[in-house]
Design an enzyme around this catalytic site. Structure first.
Site, mmCIF file in Angstrom:
data_model
loop_
_atom_site.group_PDB
_atom_site.id
_atom_site.type_symbol
_atom_site.label_atom_id
_atom_site.label_comp_id
_atom_site.label_asym_id
_atom_site.label_seq_id
_atom_site.Cartn_x
_atom_site.Cartn_y
_atom_site.Cartn_z
ATOM 1 N N ALA A 51 0.688 -0.951 -0.174
ATOM 2 C CA ALA A 51 0.305 -0.358 -0.284
ATOM 3 C C ALA A 51 0.777 1.419 -0.460
ATOM 4 C CB ALA A 51 -0.669 0.179 1.269
ATOM 5 N N LYS A 52 0.489 2.259 -0.679
ATOM 6 C CA LYS A 52 1.123 3.574 -0.548
ATOM 7 C C LYS A 52 0.196 5.017 -0.017
ATOM 8 C CE LYS A 52 5.685 4.545 -0.341
ATOM 9 N NZ LYS A 52 5.886 3.927 0.356
ATOM 10 N N GLY A 53 0.460 5.443 0.595
ATOM 11 C CA GLY A 53 -0.603 6.933 0.235
ATOM 12 C C GLY A 53 -0.529 7.969 1.304
#
Ligand code: NAD
Length: 449
Positions: free
Chosen positions: A135-137
């Site tokens: 994931a990344k945000g």
């Protein structure tokens, strides 16, 4: 299109699930120098797929994120006015475990960048054989434009908007550009308050006093140093006779440079955003504060001593044994790949080498050890932190170092075996290992419904 069973939870009202339109991403093949993280990630996946016997549908599925949460984050400024920011959380794949990856506060954050970086996290966790997906945000904001109180309010509201998407068994954020242990403490507190109980495992990279792990901040640089040591040993470069240039003297670059120097290598060049310094006899890197300790300390050191100053571009082209790009992405491109003077490149930063440059370096016989192995010490110690949080039992710094050492050497050895068995580059070997693990897990679990 395939979708794993964990990505079917109902969506909350505020967010937009845009996985369905991810297929409309531009697939530029002409301009490799300006390629986005997503374009690079997809090209690398396609290339890896040529080496592995994986179902085409699984590859197609892995080119797209399971979900991208887009949220609106209103912030009351200190003067009482209200500004509205956009935040993202891209969740690529969770077949092997909860999503895992950093949160960035930066004006350049985009949906595509988050998706590309979330894909890399899937491979990074799989290369290390961690029970996590990718994931990344982040939030599209210049953190320097916020007061500390504003950053805290923005972080708490962002956490509330993402509350149903994150959690210790769903998706576990960590620090990235523009965020730090304090940001993680605010996320943990906001999440725990809403859930009605203290849940340290919702984030990693926290201060140790609330469940953070000793050795987490130094871990990516330590893994870069371990991978450099193993690779030098393999190609017969005794560390005591090895010269190293490190671009970026931040959390990753400074830790790597200091450890390599301690282990006997000669660090001849380091740099920060303003430029570099070069001394063929070696630089006393322990005496220069890192970017975290004192921003732009390399520039300061250069101003106070008579050491030779060089531009960042020249540092990359120095005639050294090992180059460690540990600052930002896309610094080794088709424009300078022919001029890279090192025999070995260890990727400290995420995505420092474009796809086109990678091909040129491979043709030139330069050994490039990829980011998804080299800086994976960060997510590995995040995993240790998550285990400590779940078990409510702290590890000593010595234990963290010992376990990181053995995990990194094991993962490096698995890649070396692939390099030898398939006669492929280190990057291809890393993707083969990662893709095989993720694809096998998808095959074992099957498609729901
Ligand atoms: P940092 O902010 O601590 O340090 C960055 C360093 O690079 C600073 O010395 C800065 O002056 C320099 N720099 C910035 N822009 C530059 C440019 N255009 N040219 C040359 N130097 C420049 O950052 P960090 O945490 O060390 O991260 C560096 C890289 O490593 C990033 O790509 C990051 O995504 C990656 N990474 C970080 C971690 C982590 O946990 N810190 C983990 C894995 C990967």
């Amino acid at each position: 299109m395939a979708s794993n069973s964990q990505s079917t939870a109902s969506d909350e009202a505020h967010r937009t699930d845009r996985a369905a339109d991810a297929g409309s991403e531009r697939e530029s093949t002409a301009d490799h120098e300006s390629e986005t993280a997503l374009e690079t990630a997809r090209r690398q996946l396609e290339r890896a797929a040529t080496h592995v016997d994986v179902d085409e549908a699984a590859i197609e599925r892995l080119k797209h994120p399971a979900k991208v949460h887009e949220v609106t984050v209103p912030l009351q400024r200190d003067d009482g006015s209200v500004d509205v920011f956009t935040g993202y959380r891209a969740q690529h794949d969770s077949v092997r475990g909860p999503y895992k990856g950093g949160l960035r506060y930066h004006p350049g954050v985009t949906r595509d960048e988050c998706v590309g970086l979330s894909m890399w996290m899937t491979w990074k966790c799989a290369v290390m054989d961690l029970p996590f997906g990718g994931a990344k945000g982040g939030i599209v904001v210049d953190p320097k434009s916020l007061s500390e109180d504003e950053t805290e309010r923005l972080t708490r509201r962002f956490t509330q908007e993402l509350r149903h998407a994150i959690g210790p068994t769903k998706d576990i954020p960590a620090p990235d550009m523009g965020t730090d242990p304090e940001t993680m403490a605010w996320i943990m507190d906001a999440y725990s308050m809403q859930e009605g109980e203290t849940i340290p495992g919702v984030v990693t990279g926290k201060p140790p006093v609330i469940g953070g792990s000793y050795g987490r901040e130094e871990a990516p640089g330590r893994s870069v140093a371990i991978v450099t040591r193993e690779t030098c040993d393999y190609y017969d470069y005794p560390l005591s006779e090895t010269t190293v240039a490190v671009q970026g003297f931040g959390s990753v670059g400074a830790s790597a440079a200091r450890l390599l120097s301690k282990w006997g290598a000669t660090v001849v060049a380091v740099s920060d955003v303003n430029g570099g310094i070069y001394d063929p006899d070696g630089i006393d890197v322990a005496s220069i504060p890192s970017h975290d300790e004192e921003p732009e300390a390399v520039t300061q050191y250069a101003a106070e001593t008579d050491v030779t100053q060089i531009p960042n571009a020249d540092l990359l082209e120095l005639d050294v044994d090992v180059l460690v790009p540990a600052a930002v992405g896309n610094v080794i491109t088709a424009d300078n790949a022919d001029a890279i003077g090192a025999d070995i490149v260890i990727e400290g930063a995420n995505g420092p080498t474009t796809f086109a440059a990678d091909t040129i370096l491979e043709e030139r016989g330069v050994h490039v050890v990829p980011d998804i192995l080299a800086n994976a010490g960060g997510v590995t110690v995040s995993y240790f932190e998550w285990l400590q949080d779940i078990n409510r039992r702290k590890w000593s710094l010595e234990r963290v170092h010992d376990e990181l050492e053995s995990e990194m050497v094991r993962a490096w050895t698995e890649l070396r075996d692939e390099v030898e068995a398939r006669d492929v580059s280190w990057r291809d070997a890393a993707y083969v290992v990662a893709l095989s693990r993720v694809a096998d897990a998808h095959e074992a679990r099957g498609l729901w419904p």
